[in-house]
Design a protein around this motif. Sequence first.
Motif, PDB file in Angstrom:
ATOM      1  N   GLN A  44     -32.868   3.786   4.249  1.00 37.83           N
ATOM      2  CA  GLN A  44     -33.601   3.065   3.209  1.00 37.83           C
ATOM      3  C   GLN A  44     -32.969   1.736   2.801  1.00 37.83           C
ATOM      4  OE1 GLN A  44     -33.994   5.325  -0.355  1.00 37.83           O
ATOM      5  NE2 GLN A  44     -31.802   5.527  -0.664  1.00 37.83           N
ATOM      6  N   GLU A  45     -31.660   1.603   2.940  1.00 41.52           N
ATOM      7  CA  GLU A  45     -30.982   0.376   2.515  1.00 41.52           C
ATOM      8  C   GLU A  45     -30.766  -0.631   3.649  1.00 41.52           C
ATOM      9  OE1 GLU A  45     -30.372  -0.380  -0.670  1.00 41.52           O
ATOM     10  OE2 GLU A  45     -31.282   1.532  -1.234  1.00 41.52           O
ATOM     11  N   VAL A  46     -31.184  -0.279   4.869  1.00 39.48           N
ATOM     12  CA  VAL A  46     -31.005  -1.185   6.003  1.00 39.48           C
ATOM     13  C   VAL A  46     -31.948  -2.373   5.808  1.00 39.48           C
ATOM     14  CG1 VAL A  46     -31.115  -1.417   8.514  1.00 39.48           C
ATOM     15  CG2 VAL A  46     -30.351   0.729   7.493  1.00 39.48           C
ATOM     16  N   GLU A  47     -31.412  -3.585   5.961  1.00 36.97           N
ATOM     17  CA  GLU A  47     -32.173  -4.802   5.643  1.00 36.97           C
ATOM     18  C   GLU A  47     -33.021  -5.310   6.795  1.00 36.97           C
ATOM     19  OE1 GLU A  47     -29.173  -7.444   4.195  1.00 36.97           O
ATOM     20  OE2 GLU A  47     -29.121  -6.466   2.231  1.00 36.97           O
ATOM     21  N   HIS A  48     -32.948  -4.675   7.950  1.00 37.72           N
ATOM     22  CA  HIS A  48     -33.763  -5.043   9.097  1.00 37.72           C
ATOM     23  C   HIS A  48     -34.401  -3.761   9.636  1.00 37.72           C
ATOM     24  CE1 HIS A  48     -29.645  -4.185  10.349  1.00 37.72           C
ATOM     25  NE2 HIS A  48     -30.209  -3.551  11.349  1.00 37.72           N
ATOM     26  N   GLU A  49     -35.468  -3.942  10.395  1.00 43.20           N
ATOM     27  CA  GLU A  49     -36.143  -2.759  10.921  1.00 43.20           C
ATOM     28  C   GLU A  49     -35.317  -2.138  12.052  1.00 43.20           C
ATOM     29  OE1 GLU A  49     -40.506  -1.936  12.650  1.00 43.20           O
ATOM     30  OE2 GLU A  49     -40.439  -2.762  10.607  1.00 43.20           O
ATOM     31  N   VAL A  50     -35.207  -0.820  11.995  1.00 40.18           N
ATOM     32  CA  VAL A  50     -34.472  -0.044  12.993  1.00 40.18           C
ATOM     33  C   VAL A  50     -35.403   1.057  13.491  1.00 40.18           C
ATOM     34  CG1 VAL A  50     -32.534   1.527  13.340  1.00 40.18           C
ATOM     35  CG2 VAL A  50     -32.238  -0.490  11.909  1.00 40.18           C
ATOM     36  N   PHE A  51     -35.505   1.179  14.803  1.00 40.06           N
ATOM     37  CA  PHE A  51     -36.314   2.237  15.401  1.00 40.06           C
ATOM     38  C   PHE A  51     -35.352   3.232  16.035  1.00 40.06           C
ATOM     39  CE2 PHE A  51     -38.896   4.448  18.438  1.00 40.06           C
ATOM     40  CZ  PHE A  51     -40.155   4.509  17.848  1.00 40.06           C
ATOM     41  N   SER A  52     -35.455   4.484  15.621  1.00 40.33           N
ATOM     42  CA  SER A  52     -34.538   5.530  16.078  1.00 40.33           C
ATOM     43  C   SER A  52     -35.334   6.734  16.567  1.00 40.33           C
ATOM     44  CB  SER A  52     -33.633   5.975  14.925  1.00 40.33           C
ATOM     45  OG  SER A  52     -32.929   4.882  14.385  1.00 40.33           O
ATOM     46  N   ALA A  53     -34.609   7.696  17.098  1.00 43.13           N
ATOM     47  CA  ALA A  53     -35.237   8.942  17.522  1.00 43.13           C
ATOM     48  C   ALA A  53     -34.273  10.092  17.319  1.00 43.13           C
ATOM     49  CB  ALA A  53     -35.658   8.862  18.986  1.00 43.13           C
ATOM     50  N   VAL A  54     -34.852  11.233  16.980  1.00 45.07           N
ATOM     51  CA  VAL A  54     -34.104  12.491  16.954  1.00 45.07           C
ATOM     52  C   VAL A  54     -34.570  13.245  18.197  1.00 45.07           C
ATOM     53  CG1 VAL A  54     -33.553  14.596  15.685  1.00 45.07           C
ATOM     54  CG2 VAL A  54     -34.148  12.503  14.423  1.00 45.07           C
ATOM     55  N   PHE A  55     -33.671  13.390  19.162  1.00 45.11           N
ATOM     56  CA  PHE A  55     -33.994  14.102  20.391  1.00 45.11           C
ATOM     57  C   PHE A  55     -33.709  15.584  20.174  1.00 45.11           C
ATOM     58  CE2 PHE A  55     -32.878   9.762  21.674  1.00 45.11           C
ATOM     59  CZ  PHE A  55     -34.061   9.415  22.310  1.00 45.11           C
ATOM     60  N   LEU A  56     -34.671  16.423  20.564  1.00 44.97           N
ATOM     61  CA  LEU A  56     -34.610  17.860  20.290  1.00 44.97           C
ATOM     62  C   LEU A  56     -34.712  18.674  21.566  1.00 44.97           C
ATOM     63  CD1 LEU A  56     -37.236  17.788  17.395  1.00 44.97           C
ATOM     64  CD2 LEU A  56     -34.757  17.811  17.127  1.00 44.97           C
ATOM     65  N   ASP A  57     -34.128  19.878  21.530  1.00 48.13           N
ATOM     66  CA  ASP A  57     -34.282  20.806  22.653  1.00 48.13           C
ATOM     67  C   ASP A  57     -35.562  21.612  22.453  1.00 48.13           C
ATOM     68  OD1 ASP A  57     -33.703  22.898  20.857  1.00 48.13           O
ATOM     69  OD2 ASP A  57     -31.682  23.215  21.620  1.00 48.13           O
ATOM     70  N   SER A  58     -35.782  22.599  23.307  1.00 48.28           N
ATOM     71  CA  SER A  58     -37.030  23.377  23.245  1.00 48.28           C
ATOM     72  C   SER A  58     -37.129  24.258  21.998  1.00 48.28           C
ATOM     73  CB  SER A  58     -37.185  24.229  24.507  1.00 48.28           C
ATOM     74  OG  SER A  58     -36.084  25.115  24.604  1.00 48.28           O
TER      75      SER A  58
ATOM     76  N   HIS B  47     -36.198  23.071  19.069  1.00 45.97           N
ATOM     77  CA  HIS B  47     -36.183  22.048  18.002  1.00 45.97           C
ATOM     78  C   HIS B  47     -34.830  21.923  17.325  1.00 45.97           C
ATOM     79  CE1 HIS B  47     -40.843  22.100  17.694  1.00 45.97           C
ATOM     80  NE2 HIS B  47     -40.390  21.727  18.871  1.00 45.97           N
ATOM     81  N   ARG B  48     -33.784  22.154  18.102  1.00 48.66           N
ATOM     82  CA  ARG B  48     -32.425  21.883  17.632  1.00 48.66           C
ATOM     83  C   ARG B  48     -32.073  20.459  18.038  1.00 48.66           C
ATOM     84  NH1 ARG B  48     -31.202  27.363  20.003  1.00 48.66           N
ATOM     85  NH2 ARG B  48     -31.039  26.074  21.852  1.00 48.66           N
ATOM     86  N   VAL B  49     -31.313  19.792  17.197  1.00 53.58           N
ATOM     87  CA  VAL B  49     -30.947  18.406  17.452  1.00 53.58           C
ATOM     88  C   VAL B  49     -30.020  18.312  18.663  1.00 53.58           C
ATOM     89  CG1 VAL B  49     -29.739  16.379  16.523  1.00 53.58           C
ATOM     90  CG2 VAL B  49     -31.176  17.775  15.009  1.00 53.58           C
ATOM     91  N   ILE B  50     -30.378  17.431  19.569  1.00 44.47           N
ATOM     92  CA  ILE B  50     -29.479  17.053  20.659  1.00 44.47           C
ATOM     93  C   ILE B  50     -28.717  15.803  20.218  1.00 44.47           C
ATOM     94  CG2 ILE B  50     -29.317  16.192  23.031  1.00 44.47           C
ATOM     95  CD1 ILE B  50     -31.924  17.830  23.590  1.00 44.47           C
ATOM     96  N   ARG B  51     -29.467  14.841  19.688  1.00 44.32           N
ATOM     97  CA  ARG B  51     -28.839  13.595  19.259  1.00 44.32           C
ATOM     98  C   ARG B  51     -29.805  12.814  18.358  1.00 44.32           C
ATOM     99  NH1 ARG B  51     -27.454  10.211  24.138  1.00 44.32           N
ATOM    100  NH2 ARG B  51     -25.903  11.805  24.393  1.00 44.32           N
ATOM    101  N   PHE B  52     -29.252  12.156  17.347  1.00 45.16           N
ATOM    102  CA  PHE B  52     -29.976  11.175  16.533  1.00 45.16           C
ATOM    103  C   PHE B  52     -29.438   9.822  16.949  1.00 45.16           C
ATOM    104  CE2 PHE B  52     -29.950   8.477  12.636  1.00 45.16           C
ATOM    105  CZ  PHE B  52     -31.316   8.280  12.562  1.00 45.16           C
ATOM    106  N   GLU B  53     -30.330   8.944  17.390  1.00 47.85           N
ATOM    107  CA  GLU B  53     -29.851   7.692  17.961  1.00 47.85           C
ATOM    108  C   GLU B  53     -30.726   6.510  17.571  1.00 47.85           C
ATOM    109  OE1 GLU B  53     -29.005   5.982  22.442  1.00 47.85           O
ATOM    110  OE2 GLU B  53     -28.943   8.129  22.064  1.00 47.85           O
ATOM    111  N   GLU B  54     -30.070   5.415  17.185  1.00 49.51           N
ATOM    112  CA  GLU B  54     -30.768   4.147  16.971  1.00 49.51           C
ATOM    113  C   GLU B  54     -31.061   3.568  18.349  1.00 49.51           C
ATOM    114  OE1 GLU B  54     -29.409  -0.237  15.716  1.00 49.51           O
ATOM    115  OE2 GLU B  54     -29.103   1.264  14.132  1.00 49.51           O
TER     116      GLU B  54
END
Length: 165
Positions: A59-73, A75-82
Amino acid sequence: MTHRKLVAGEVAGTYHVIDEVTEAELLQIAQRLARRRLARGRKLTQPALVFEYLQVLLQEVEHEVFSAVFLDSQHRVIRFEELFRGTIDSASVYPREVVKQALACNSAAVILVHNHPSGDPEPSDADRRITQRLKEALGLFDIRVIDHIVVGSEGCKSFAELGYL
């Protein structure tokens, strides 16, 4: 979790502040906790909590950032990545790169995430178009788009909840 000024309480999810903290330190602590909640192996079962974690992080980032939460089958997190970083009101998103990273993580599903530095989390037409393109591209590899969450200081909007997916 232990921090110089923070120690875990007896009840899971509680903490004791053992020294004075500044507002900036509180935000750093909150961001560290949010990142930990999106760590590898965590199962994402409560959308409201996921929204909170993402809002703390973006919410405080001053520029737009597109990220993804990659999940296994499961729905457990593999990685959260910008994945992409843009300007104050847009970010270029390349479906090929999103697919490439999803395959590298061996993802079964993905939650797309981006912020609106303006504070208003209402999805734009461009947001809806890129989500559709990503859904189609990822779908070719049997990777499901579970949600696309737009984060702003005024809250989060979920494409799944809005019926856009």
